[in-house]
Design an enzyme around this catalytic site. Sequence first.
Site, mmCIF file in Angstrom:
data_model
loop_
_atom_site.group_PDB
_atom_site.id
_atom_site.type_symbol
_atom_site.label_atom_id
_atom_site.label_comp_id
_atom_site.label_asym_id
_atom_site.label_seq_id
_atom_site.Cartn_x
_atom_site.Cartn_y
_atom_site.Cartn_z
ATOM 1 N N CYS A 201 0.812 -1.220 0.000
ATOM 2 C CA CYS A 201 0.000 0.000 0.000
ATOM 3 C C CYS A 201 0.843 1.267 0.000
ATOM 4 C CB CYS A 201 -0.965 -0.008 1.182
ATOM 5 S SG CYS A 201 -2.053 -1.454 1.151
ATOM 6 N N HIS B 282 -9.692 2.700 -2.072
ATOM 7 C CA HIS B 282 -8.278 2.343 -1.937
ATOM 8 C C HIS B 282 -7.758 1.551 -3.142
ATOM 9 C CE1 HIS B 282 -4.474 1.406 -0.329
ATOM 10 N NE2 HIS B 282 -4.768 0.372 0.413
#
Lengths: 394, 394
Positions: free
Chosen positions: B88, B342
């Site tokens: 991430c 996301h």
Amino acid sequence: MGIAGEIAIIGMGKTKFGDNFEKSYFDMVVEAAHGALEDAGLDALDIPAAWLGTCYAYAYTTEGNAGTSLAEPLGLYDLPVTRVANYCATGMDALRNACFAVACGEYDLALVVGAEKMRDVPPRGSLVAQHVEKGHPLYCKGRTAPGMFALVANRYADKYGDVKEAMAKVSVKNHHNGALNPKAHFQREVTIEQVLRAPMVAEPIGLLDCCPTTDGAAAVIITRAELAKRYTDDFVVIRGIALSASLGYFSAQFQPDWDFLGFRATRVAAQRAYEQAGITQPFDQIDVAEVHDCFTITEIVNYEDLGFCGPGEGVAFISEGVSALDGALPVNTSGGLKSYGHPIGASGVRMVIDVADQILGRAGPRQVKKPIDLGLAHTLGGPGAVSCVVILGG
Amino acid sequence: MGIAGEIAIIGMGKTKFGDNFEKSYFDMVVEAAHGALEDAGLDALDIPAAWLGTCYAYAYTTEGNAGTSLAEPLGLYDLPVTRVANYCATGMDALRNACFAVACGEYDLALVVGAEKMRDVPPRGSLVAQHVEKGHPLYCKGRTAPGMFALVANRYADKYGDVKEAMAKVSVKNHHNGALNPKAHFQREVTIEQVLRAPMVAEPIGLLDCCPTTDGAAAVIITRAELAKRYTDDFVVIRGIALSASLGYFSAQFQPDWDFLGFRATRVAAQRAYEQAGITQPFDQIDVAEVHDCFTITEIVNYEDLGFCGPGEGVAFISEGVSALDGALPVNTSGGLKSYGHPIGASGVRMVIDVADQILGRAGPRQVKKPIDLGLAHTLGGPGAVSCVVILGG
């Protein structure tokens, strides 16, 4: 200012390349990294930042997707570790990014590891099989790597005349060099006849015109050139390093200006690296080279794209022994991808090490006899889409 | 010297985040990149080098594995384009590498694009399903992301008392902010009751404690701070940027020193970024923050790991409204991962843009009323293994 002339390689390590069934991805990363650390006289804890080059994470193993795949096996926690992927230019581009970080003064040292684990899958788990399963728009139409480079070989033959025997000579040369290399995947000679009679993969590319898929890892440690002598006297300096993405991957065969006689990515990357290194006459100024011989035809067009000879002169270049170990410009003295093997993320770093070894006189039975001032390493990835060229000097 | 204070962001662009079924990966890359170019008043041909952040190439699409996935849709051929992947933290680490290259003077400008296409697969093609199919050593045992962060929530509750309602308040706050954001995946408010009654995913994490999977792309253009005024008056300066891989991915849950009460990677990355930016009192000195709220519990422990409050004080921090849009230190004014969505490789770049927008007073109905001098953006990837922290200032 930039990075040309600013960065030195002070440590190098690599695993044996081959069917490393007994070594995991992590095992190989550890072996290569610690080889480089030992070579530089450094401890792992001396390293402030690292870069990992692995091209196909998840395709072959569950490792390699992120910096953790370097931090975890080495126990190098809390470090910044970046993972870079750029097809076959992956390892060199990881090195290139590490060079930027050291050149700008963010870190004094950086570890760069290239690694790929490709042999632990059955044929139906191969990259091509996986891509086809996922609906890859080109592989599903049969446009595999041998098929794509076969188009180049056929176009080359159409333009300049028969190239099949010259391709076989590349295979013979690189197997000869690889036979002298204890870390090569294949360590045996082949004959022209064996290459010409090998099973056909994609006309005119036969089995012995193809590099293998291979497990392996390679690592280097870099610092700023001005700091290199603190660590070792055996260092080389990066005189130029340039990357180019000059062709689309998915639209490669539709590019109207592509003549299939060479690779623009190589030409652009080489031109930039030559400018950085002050090279105007590549054949005269470069003493040794590792180039991307994924297929034998690729090495021939590389000679031309890198400016070692003119267009259409690649056949004479190999046939007259210019690129042989005792030639005027020895190419792939390590055995090349053809014989050394091609663990994708590792190859670029491995090639840089082999050129550095020639400059430092550490190439053993493959050491070129003449003095080596400047060497070149070159990778070409995707369907000729991406290339990285590195110029090394003393 | 390094990069702190040396780099300015002069252009920013992003797509709508969400179920972008009508846009391909390439469409999103083009939209985000051209948004950034237009913002900076630049043409694509002005750009000498680029970085692409995509985490899971091949898992969701066939694009994103190499620099060509940026060169091809933009027609930016012959450029050096590096692809970075780091869970991430992918997008921020792509930015970080571009900063090194510009800071050392190799390029005067660089384009950074983060992109991920995650919605074009059926549930059986999800990341977890694919990993399980490949024999992923942790996912096969059921250790998915919600399961892993649920361990943190339970440990936190065990140590400090009930956290479930505070988690719900994070969801309510971030949905409130996202409802003001036309580019957010979810643009509607939720109530405490809705969050508490949502279907359970991994006790105590319910459906409305989880960020969604999302399509999206975001792009920035950087230059050296000393050159920024040539291009625009609306720029921000990167005062600090630091990455840390502080935990193994595969051995995460076996680390003997991990207390499950927070993430060492965040603490280390923040500490380094604070040092670069001269921050000694984060709560007093930072005016706005985008933090990695992949789950609501993560935002709570982020407050503590980033030093916004002390250990165990995260519940009070959200409950007393400190991180609300009108609080003393507004957090995730964009809606956060929870509401904005996301798309893994895009999120880090998107967060940097949202902090920059607050500094530049361009955040529209989400604009914080007080003056903003310094802002922070934070990503946390893998099982808390990798973190990147960026400090932005005027």
